[in-house]
Motif scaffolding. Sequence first.
Motif, PDB file in Angstrom:
ATOM      1  N   LYS A  39       0.831  -1.198   0.000  1.00 41.14           N
ATOM      2  CA  LYS A  39       0.000   0.000   0.000  1.00 41.14           C
ATOM      3  C   LYS A  39       0.869   1.252   0.000  1.00 41.14           C
ATOM      4  N   HIS A  70       1.094   8.808 -10.363  1.00 39.58           N
ATOM      5  CA  HIS A  70       0.118   9.647  -9.654  1.00 39.58           C
ATOM      6  C   HIS A  70       0.728  10.448  -8.514  1.00 39.58           C
ATOM      7  N   ILE A 118      -4.647  12.142 -15.268  1.00 32.69           N
ATOM      8  CA  ILE A 118      -5.868  11.330 -15.251  1.00 32.69           C
ATOM      9  C   ILE A 118      -5.902  10.512 -16.520  1.00 32.69           C
ATOM     10  N   TRP A 119      -4.905   9.639 -16.638  1.00 34.37           N
ATOM     11  CA  TRP A 119      -4.828   8.763 -17.797  1.00 34.37           C
ATOM     12  C   TRP A 119      -5.512   7.451 -17.468  1.00 34.37           C
ATOM     13  N   ARG A 120      -6.020   6.825 -18.485  1.00 35.73           N
ATOM     14  CA  ARG A 120      -6.547   5.475 -18.350  1.00 35.73           C
ATOM     15  C   ARG A 120      -5.413   4.452 -18.501  1.00 35.73           C
ATOM     16  N   GLY A 121      -5.661   3.247 -18.003  1.00 36.62           N
ATOM     17  CA  GLY A 121      -4.659   2.172 -17.982  1.00 36.62           C
ATOM     18  C   GLY A 121      -3.702   2.069 -19.167  1.00 36.62           C
ATOM     19  N   PRO A 122      -4.195   1.825 -20.390  1.00 39.31           N
ATOM     20  CA  PRO A 122      -3.289   1.565 -21.513  1.00 39.31           C
ATOM     21  C   PRO A 122      -2.311   2.709 -21.757  1.00 39.31           C
ATOM     22  N   LYS A 124      -1.143   4.740 -19.523  1.00 43.30           N
ATOM     23  CA  LYS A 124      -0.162   4.733 -18.446  1.00 43.30           C
ATOM     24  C   LYS A 124       0.917   3.697 -18.674  1.00 43.30           C
ATOM     25  N   THR A 151      -0.678  -3.673  -6.559  1.00 44.89           N
ATOM     26  CA  THR A 151      -0.494  -4.760  -7.515  1.00 44.89           C
ATOM     27  C   THR A 151      -1.246  -4.459  -8.813  1.00 44.89           C
ATOM     28  N   GLY A 152      -1.281  -3.176  -9.160  1.00 44.02           N
ATOM     29  CA  GLY A 152      -2.044  -2.751 -10.338  1.00 44.02           C
ATOM     30  C   GLY A 152      -1.244  -2.753 -11.626  1.00 44.02           C
ATOM     31  N   ASP A 153      -1.791  -2.081 -12.617  1.00 48.15           N
ATOM     32  CA  ASP A 153      -1.203  -2.036 -13.957  1.00 48.15           C
ATOM     33  C   ASP A 153       0.255  -1.614 -13.967  1.00 48.15           C
ATOM     34  N   LEU A 156       2.903  -3.907 -12.381  1.00 47.92           N
ATOM     35  CA  LEU A 156       2.867  -5.120 -13.206  1.00 47.92           C
ATOM     36  C   LEU A 156       3.632  -4.927 -14.512  1.00 47.92           C
ATOM     37  N   THR A 157       3.398  -3.766 -15.154  1.00 49.45           N
ATOM     38  CA  THR A 157       4.080  -3.470 -16.415  1.00 49.45           C
ATOM     39  C   THR A 157       5.593  -3.506 -16.230  1.00 49.45           C
ATOM     40  N   GLN A 160       6.893  -7.065 -15.632  1.00 47.14           N
ATOM     41  CA  GLN A 160       6.819  -7.905 -16.831  1.00 47.14           C
ATOM     42  C   GLN A 160       7.776  -7.447 -17.924  1.00 47.14           C
ATOM     43  N   MET A 188       1.974 -11.985  -5.699  1.00 46.10           N
ATOM     44  CA  MET A 188       2.089 -11.555  -7.092  1.00 46.10           C
ATOM     45  C   MET A 188       3.502 -11.812  -7.606  1.00 46.10           C
TER      46      MET A 188
END
Lengths: 283, 283
Positions: A39, A70, A118-122, A124, A151-153, A156-157, A160, A188
């Motif tokens: 967190k 953010h 305020i971007w959406r996932g892809p 970011k 453990t969000g986008d 993870l990006t 990976q 994760m």
Amino acid sequence: MTMEESEDLKKKLALMEQDIKISKTMGNIKHKIAVMSGKGGVGKSTIAVNLALAFANKGYITGILDSDLHGPNVPNMLGIKESFLKFDEEGIVPIKSDDGLAVISTKFLLSEEDSPIIWRGPKKTGAIRQFLSDVNWGDLDVLIIDNPPGTGDEPLTILQSIQSLDGVIIVTTPQSVALDDVKKCINMLKHLNVNVIGLIENMSGFVCPHCNKKFSIFGENKGEKIAEKMDIPFLGSLNVDLSVSRSIDNEVPVLKQNPDSEFSRGFIKIFSKIEDFFKEEEK
Amino acid sequence: MTMEESEDLKKKLALMEQDIKISKTMGNIKHKIAVMSGKGGVGKSTIAVNLALAFANKGYITGILDSDLHGPNVPNMLGIKESFLKFDEEGIVPIKSDDGLAVISTKFLLSEEDSPIIWRGPKKTGAIRQFLSDVNWGDLDVLIIDNPPGTGDEPLTILQSIQSLDGVIIVTTPQSVALDDVKKCINMLKHLNVNVIGLIENMSGFVCPHCNKKFSIFGENKGEKIAEKMDIPFLGSLNVDLSVSRSIDNEVPVLKQNPDSEFSRGFIKIFSKIEDFFKEEEK
């Protein structure tokens, strides 16, 4: 092939090309360590910044990548006033901190200091991948990556995309709710087959500077037990220390501003365990 | 119309249908308040849980929606042991807490307690939208929404999906880095034309229970100044209080476990300002 299929293929090729570029860029850096937390607000960026400085103090050429889209706090913590990305023919040029650290932060992507992303996932993950592929880090010994919490986008990006990551340092506080999130984080990493260097428990307690009594202000310390239970190394615990908040307000890492503070002394002990991990790896 | 276009149209229609359902579901609830923070670890969920309890104590039929997909801590904080969603013919059924709160949490979506949600953006916003549309809340006076921290996909989805939100309470700590993130958060709310009920500064300091000295463990308090500068109401500040961490470890809200603690007394003062905001609104 339809227009649609041809567009899809183009996109896939572009992603593959970027993967190759990320491999090359990251391949030039000897060691890569990500600092994560289950967190936010546990002091992850404080640990990342001081870790980078500890490596630099030992003579390693060190960089730090602040990938929190953010709340990118690393530049402030290092007293960096520049706020725009610079480019040369080889890509994005990191900013040098007063301590000689090569710094890249998502903060440098923002046009105004206080404007939110305020971007959406892809979009970011695209920005993070570009940072991983297009920065010209030069010859680095060590790159510290300050991951976004959770453990969000975004975390993870990063995990990976960097195939040759040495490992991850997880930061937590002693609260039971923080530890629930840490377990998720470790699971994760296991799932993704990523090496865990160890767990640091931050804000473990507070020793009153006036009467010297110690208080578990964030609950009883459970970090070491969790590390044992989840079978990962425990690197140590660090108390809340007034010198840390002062150093953040002064925009200088505490390790530099107050090397004799309780926090700095504890941190150096933890650092030597992390350095040992490296040496062990190099054998 | 090509297959592709027809698929696109179907998706758009499904989203529109969901928007209508969200409007209906949310329209049945008199007041909706979102609790947000610029960064994690500032005590947002603690504030949200105690806020819900304060409303319930005053006789309002109250629900709480824990929409943090990565660290859903609300059920633990309320001592809820159930971990699966229940359904009836009218939708998802909230779990009742010991205090009579209707509770829905993303935690109930996880099959195993410690498993991480490693979803990509679109899947996450889909899950949140489903929570907003498909929960059968019954007749609620007040719904408290514990938003994920930051200005990312998830808080954005909530703010954009609930048209009739009364407003947002922002929680911060006094650190300068936390306040940088708060400014971004306020700017996002202004950009989205969402009402800000006010700012709460949490963990403002620590009063040593042994010698009674007060320490600004997270830096000098700047919350009130920021609120003034950003032209939003300042609701009050709350110190770090050992009774809070104890109550979290005991899985009972501090307002219930220790109503006479410094934190609880301060919280009730803040609560009455929030209740006044409601009454003002109803006029």
